[in-house]
Enzyme design. Structure first.
Site, PDB file in Angstrom:
ATOM      1  CD  GLU A  34      43.282  46.168  43.878  1.00 48.02           C
ATOM      2  OE1 GLU A  34      42.876  46.555  42.755  1.00 48.02           O
ATOM      3  OE2 GLU A  34      43.305  44.537  43.934  1.00 48.02           O
ATOM      4  CB  CYS A  66      44.629  42.351  53.631  1.00 44.61           C
ATOM      5  SG  CYS A  66      44.977  41.487  52.488  1.00 44.61           S
ATOM      6  CB  CYS A  77      52.079  36.172  42.503  1.00 39.94           C
ATOM      7  SG  CYS A  77      52.470  35.346  43.535  1.00 39.94           S
ATOM      8  CB  CYS A  90      47.352  29.930  43.504  1.00 37.75           C
ATOM      9  SG  CYS A  90      48.857  29.434  44.166  1.00 37.75           S
ATOM     10  CB  CYS A 140      44.614  33.580  43.617  1.00 40.09           C
ATOM     11  SG  CYS A 140      45.456  34.744  43.595  1.00 40.09           S
ATOM     12  N   GLY A 198      50.785  38.878  46.148  1.00 36.71           N
ATOM     13  CA  GLY A 198      52.716  38.039  45.815  1.00 36.71           C
ATOM     14  C   GLY A 198      52.463  37.542  46.981  1.00 36.71           C
ATOM     15  CD  GLU A 199      54.944  33.213  48.837  1.00 37.86           C
ATOM     16  OE1 GLU A 199      53.897  32.073  49.169  1.00 37.86           O
ATOM     17  OE2 GLU A 199      55.423  33.005  49.617  1.00 37.86           O
ATOM     18  CB  SER A 259      49.264  33.833  54.461  1.00 37.52           C
ATOM     19  OG  SER A 259      48.577  33.207  53.634  1.00 37.52           O
ATOM     20  CB  SER A 309      48.312  29.270  50.181  1.00 35.27           C
ATOM     21  OG  SER A 309      47.886  30.593  51.164  1.00 35.27           O
ATOM     22  CG  LEU A 310      47.206  22.567  53.284  1.00 33.25           C
ATOM     23  CD1 LEU A 310      48.350  21.763  53.112  1.00 33.25           C
ATOM     24  CD2 LEU A 310      46.658  21.285  54.421  1.00 33.25           C
ATOM     25  CG  HIS A 311      44.850  26.691  49.056  1.00 37.37           C
ATOM     26  ND1 HIS A 311      43.941  27.089  49.774  1.00 37.37           N
ATOM     27  CD2 HIS A 311      45.420  27.763  49.041  1.00 37.37           C
ATOM     28  CE1 HIS A 311      43.885  28.406  50.379  1.00 37.37           C
ATOM     29  NE2 HIS A 311      44.915  28.719  49.126  1.00 37.37           N
ATOM     30  CG  ASN A 352      36.179  35.657  48.242  1.00 37.80           C
ATOM     31  OD1 ASN A 352      35.027  36.141  48.402  1.00 37.80           O
ATOM     32  ND2 ASN A 352      37.016  35.239  48.819  1.00 37.80           N
ATOM     33  CB  CYS A 358      40.686  36.276  49.880  1.00 31.69           C
ATOM     34  SG  CYS A 358      41.200  36.438  51.730  1.00 31.69           S
TER      35      CYS A 358
END
Ligand code: SAH
Ligand code: SF4
Length: 390
Positions: free
Chosen positions: A123, A136, A143, A147, A150, A198-199, A230, A252-254, A331, A374
């Site tokens: 996507e 984006c 991935c 996480c 996600c 993906g990473e 990112s 992406s600390l989170h 989200n 996201c």
């Protein structure tokens, strides 16, 4: 069409290695010129039989048509001899990802479900704003990381996207927005974020090669200052990303402590917060004019306390990082085990970080009604398969 590439082996939940899996060759046996560097185009022309002098000239002309004019048909390239067009078309293509479905959100966000030539879905999302438009872009189908908040992380990695498929997303967006030929002013598509599926740092070579093409001044011409990559924290690749790609970095600390980050970003068990922040401090090109963005998803009662906000400020100061914080309201997606923090909690968190001297805007969710926000990306085809199996 069903996928003809088997799922990649997953090396482990927290220590995935990128298993370089070549995509199936194109069914038509042609070479896709999109995604090749200028030198690679020249070599491909020579390999198909052109003499070196012609190959050099033609590669320059082709580059201009492909990336400046957005032309995909060899017969429309007016400075290339008419007689040569059929020969080019026999050996080469100038591809775009196939569009399976295009959707528009009530807020103007657009999402495209795309398909690779070997049948895998992925996507891309375009987010228009008053003064800019952000694309984006996805780097992988699925991935390897999981996480917990996600949706993409619930898919297995199918394969890495090729440079042609990464650059192809940008070109397709230009097609859809009618933004050819490439021009420096007045574009709708002004920014790119590598924040789709993906990473990106687990598909380093392809992402680098694709972004080099996107940044090339004779072609798509997007400045590195308008591109952000990112990462969830692939520490060993961060220095190379700075040196070899040189775009803005988002991390992406989170979470601000090991227990919580281990849970929600399992890669933390491999590369911890201290190591990650040290790599940020060493990121080439980061300074007060080009800050590192820390993404922080707001999860109710998980990472959203005032004490967490204060610890975030302390960490950023301790490592002396030129940083800004992006607070992302969580989200939701079907089956997610977390909830979004309340607006009051998010405001309080944001205020504490602001008072600590660090900018901490709250990202407005965009495209939630079409699952384009996201962390909501998980291909419709996957969803349909799930529904069918249920
Ligand atoms: N793999 C990369 C880039 C893609 S994700 C990375 O993890 O950084 C882009 C951003 O969306 C990341 O910060 C990610 O953590 C965040 N995200 C993922 N799921 C989310 C969700 N459900 N709600 C809000 N943000 C989410
Ligand atoms: Fe992968 Fe990023 Fe989602 Fe984590 S947040 S699972 S790294 S896409």
């Amino acid at each position: 069409m069903t996928a003809d590439t088997a799922l990649m082996p997953i090396a482990g939940r927290t220590d995935p290695v990128t298993v370089p899996r070549a995509p199936a060759p194109r069914a038509d046996g042609k070479v896709d010129l999109v995604g090749l560097s200028k030198d690679q185009i020249r070599s491909a022309l020579e390999a198909a039989g052109l003499d070196p002098r012609q190959a050099k000239l033609r590669s320059k002309q082709l580059w201009h048509w492909i990336y400046n004019r957005g032309v995909g048909d060899f017969t429309a390239m007016t400075d290339i001899a008419k007689a040569q067009a059929p020969w080019l078309a026999e050996h080469f293509v100038i591809s775009r990802p196939a569009v399976v479905e295009a959707q528009v959100s009530t807020d103007g966000t657009r999402k495209w479900l795309l398909q690779t030539h070997d049948g895998h879905d992925y996507e891309m999302v375009f987010i228009p704003d008053a003064d800019r438009g952000t694309l984006c872009v996805s780097s992988q189908v699925g991935c390897t990381l999981n996480c917990r908040f996600c949706h993409t992380g619930t898919m297995q990695l199918v394969r890495n996207l090729e440079p042609s498929e990464i650059v192809g997303q940008v070109m397709l967006a230009r097609d859809a927005l009618g933004e050819w030929p490439s021009q420096p002013e007045g574009r709708m598509l002004t920014n790119i974020v590598m924040m789709g599926m993906g990473e990106p740092l687990y598909n380093f070579d392809n992402v680098r090669d694709a972004l080099k093409i996107v940044m090339d001044g004779d072609g798509l011409g997007l400045s590195k200052r308008r591109i952000t990559l990112s990462t969830s924290g692939v520490v060993p690749m961060m220095a190379r990303a700075g040196a070899e790609i040189g775009v803005n970095l988002a991390v992406s600390l989170h979470a601000v402590n090991k227990v919580v980050r281990d849970e929600i970003v399992p890669l933390n068990r491999k590369y911890g917060i201290e190591q990650l922040l040290e790599a940020c401090a060493a990121y080439p090109g980061a300074n007060n004019a080009r800050r590192i963005t820390f993404e922080y998803v707001m999860l109710k009662d998980k990472n959203d306390s005032d004490a967490d906000a204060r610890e975030l400020v302390r960490l950023i100061r301790h490592y002396d990082l030129p940083a800004k914080v992006n607070l992302i309201p969580f989200n939701p997606w079907p089956g997610a085990t977390y909830e979004c923090s309340t607006p009051e909690r998010i405001r309080s968190f944001s205020n504490i970080v602001f008072e600590g001297g660090i900018s901490a805007p709250v990202r407005t969710p965009r495209g939630r009604d079409i699952d384009a926000a996201c962390g909501q990306l998980r291909t419709a085809a996957e969803r349909k398969r799930k529904v069918a199996a249920a």
